[in-house]
Scaffold this motif. Structure first.
Motif, PDB file in Angstrom:
ATOM      1  N   ASN A 220      75.480 -56.765  25.360  1.00 51.29           N
ATOM      2  CA  ASN A 220      76.120 -57.911  24.727  1.00 51.29           C
ATOM      3  C   ASN A 220      77.632 -57.883  24.936  1.00 51.29           C
ATOM      4  O   ASN A 220      78.263 -56.819  24.875  1.00 51.29           O
ATOM      5  CB  ASN A 220      75.822 -57.935  23.227  1.00 51.29           C
ATOM      6  CG  ASN A 220      74.382 -58.317  22.942  1.00 51.29           C
ATOM      7  OD1 ASN A 220      73.687 -58.827  23.811  1.00 51.29           O
ATOM      8  ND2 ASN A 220      73.931 -58.064  21.720  1.00 51.29           N
TER       9      ASN A 220
ATOM     10  N   LYS B 171      76.004 -61.346  20.857  1.00 51.89           N
ATOM     11  CA  LYS B 171      76.156 -62.376  21.889  1.00 51.89           C
ATOM     12  C   LYS B 171      75.824 -61.789  23.261  1.00 51.89           C
ATOM     13  O   LYS B 171      76.638 -61.058  23.836  1.00 51.89           O
ATOM     14  CB  LYS B 171      77.576 -62.943  21.882  1.00 51.89           C
ATOM     15  CG  LYS B 171      77.911 -63.729  20.632  1.00 51.89           C
ATOM     16  CD  LYS B 171      79.280 -64.397  20.745  1.00 51.89           C
ATOM     17  CE  LYS B 171      79.578 -65.229  19.500  1.00 51.89           C
ATOM     18  NZ  LYS B 171      80.903 -65.903  19.594  1.00 51.89           N
TER      19      LYS B 171
ATOM     20  N   GLY C 227      70.018 -65.913  24.451  1.00 48.51           N
ATOM     21  CA  GLY C 227      71.274 -66.640  24.322  1.00 48.51           C
ATOM     22  C   GLY C 227      71.013 -68.132  24.428  1.00 48.51           C
ATOM     23  O   GLY C 227      70.147 -68.690  23.757  1.00 48.51           O
ATOM     24  N   GLU C 228      71.753 -68.798  25.320  1.00 48.13           N
ATOM     25  CA  GLU C 228      71.604 -70.240  25.489  1.00 48.13           C
ATOM     26  C   GLU C 228      70.530 -70.603  26.498  1.00 48.13           C
ATOM     27  O   GLU C 228      70.274 -71.785  26.735  1.00 48.13           O
ATOM     28  CB  GLU C 228      72.942 -70.847  25.920  1.00 48.13           C
ATOM     29  CG  GLU C 228      73.477 -70.274  27.218  1.00 48.13           C
ATOM     30  CD  GLU C 228      74.895 -70.718  27.500  1.00 48.13           C
ATOM     31  OE1 GLU C 228      75.543 -70.105  28.365  1.00 48.13           O
ATOM     32  OE2 GLU C 228      75.365 -71.676  26.871  1.00 48.13           O
TER      33      GLU C 228
END
Length: 261
Positions: free
Chosen positions: A64, A69, A120-121
């Motif tokens: 991360n 994140k 994540g995204e």
């Protein structure tokens, strides 16, 4: 609140891993031979719990950028680590520069099971193609479908590449395609109805200037069987194309939406 305090051993591990994107438990063992297997498991588990690592699958971790994140530099590489196969559909079109937007769903074609994982995204989506999971090439370090196989896969499952409008636009911009390879997949894998749907759409793009060889159209036309629908899941209402024994239940304006604006 999570406890982000790191023990001395955890600090040592993270000081080495900061510049790394993906690591395995075996790499930790190689880097820190003084640590027992149990200690390695304990350290990795603790770093995951504190948000410094993200567990991709057993023995494989993502580092991360900051606690909680995930640092995702190459989502395609991560996708193939999660689901062995090749990058396909809209993701392959993106790698070939044939779609403009950056998709946040990464498609992987696999010979085995389907699956999905959010990191994540990004959403990594595996699509099982069975024996059709062939025709790949190593492109910029990523296994992806060849250009010809990309278009076969997109005609086989157009919903995974944005629909026929995206397929026809990509065909228009693709340049040279190995049509012999393309036809080979249809001879080997395609049903009559898939040949009819594909032939009809190729005829439309040929009419607007895409260099589709006549023998490709004729080969697909030789497979015309019973009447079928362009989009099997939509109602049968639409224009009947006798030449292809096909009901266009989508409409030329939507198939070539990028042309008509």
């Amino acid at each position: 609140m999570k406890n982000y305090y790191l023990s001395r051993t955890e600090q040592e591990v993270m000081s080495i891993l900061r510049s790394t994107e993906i690591l395995s438990a075996q790499e930790i063992k190689d880097l820190f031979p003084r640590l027992s297997n149990d200690m390695i498991k304990k350290v990795l588990s603790s770093l995951v719990r504190k948000g410094h690592l993200y567990r991709l699958k057993r023995g494989l971790y993502l580092v991360n950028e900051e606690p909680g994140k995930p640092l995702i530099k190459n989502p395609y590489q991560i996708a193939l680590m999660l689901f062995p196969g090749y990058v396909a559909f809209s993701s392959a079109l993106r790698l070939y520069g044939l779609i403009e937007y950056e998709p946040f769903t990464i498609f992987v074609a696999t010979p085995g099971k389907s699956g999905e994982k959010e990191i994540g995204e990004y959403t990594i989506k595996a699509i099982a193609l069975g024996e059709k999971a062939v025709g790949m090439v190593l492109r910029n370090g990523i296994y992806t479908s060849t250009l010809a196989k990309t278009f076969f896969d997109c005609f086989y499952k157009p919903s995974y590449c944005g629909g026929y409008s995206e397929v026809t636009k990509a065909l228009y911009e693709a340049g040279k395609i190995d049509w012999n390879e393309f036809l080979g997949y249809f001879k080997r894998f395609a049903s009559n109805s898939l040949c009819q749907r594909t032939g009809y759409v190729l005829q439309l793009v040929k009419d607007i200037g895409v260099d589709v060889p006549g023998e490709v159209i004729e080969c697909l036309k030789s497979r015309v069987g019973a009447w079928t629908k362009l989009v099997p899941t939509l109602p049968s209402k639409g224009k009947g194309i006798r030449e292809w024994k096909l009901i266009d239940n989508l409409g030329k304006e939507r198939i070539l939406g990028w042309v008509y604006g």
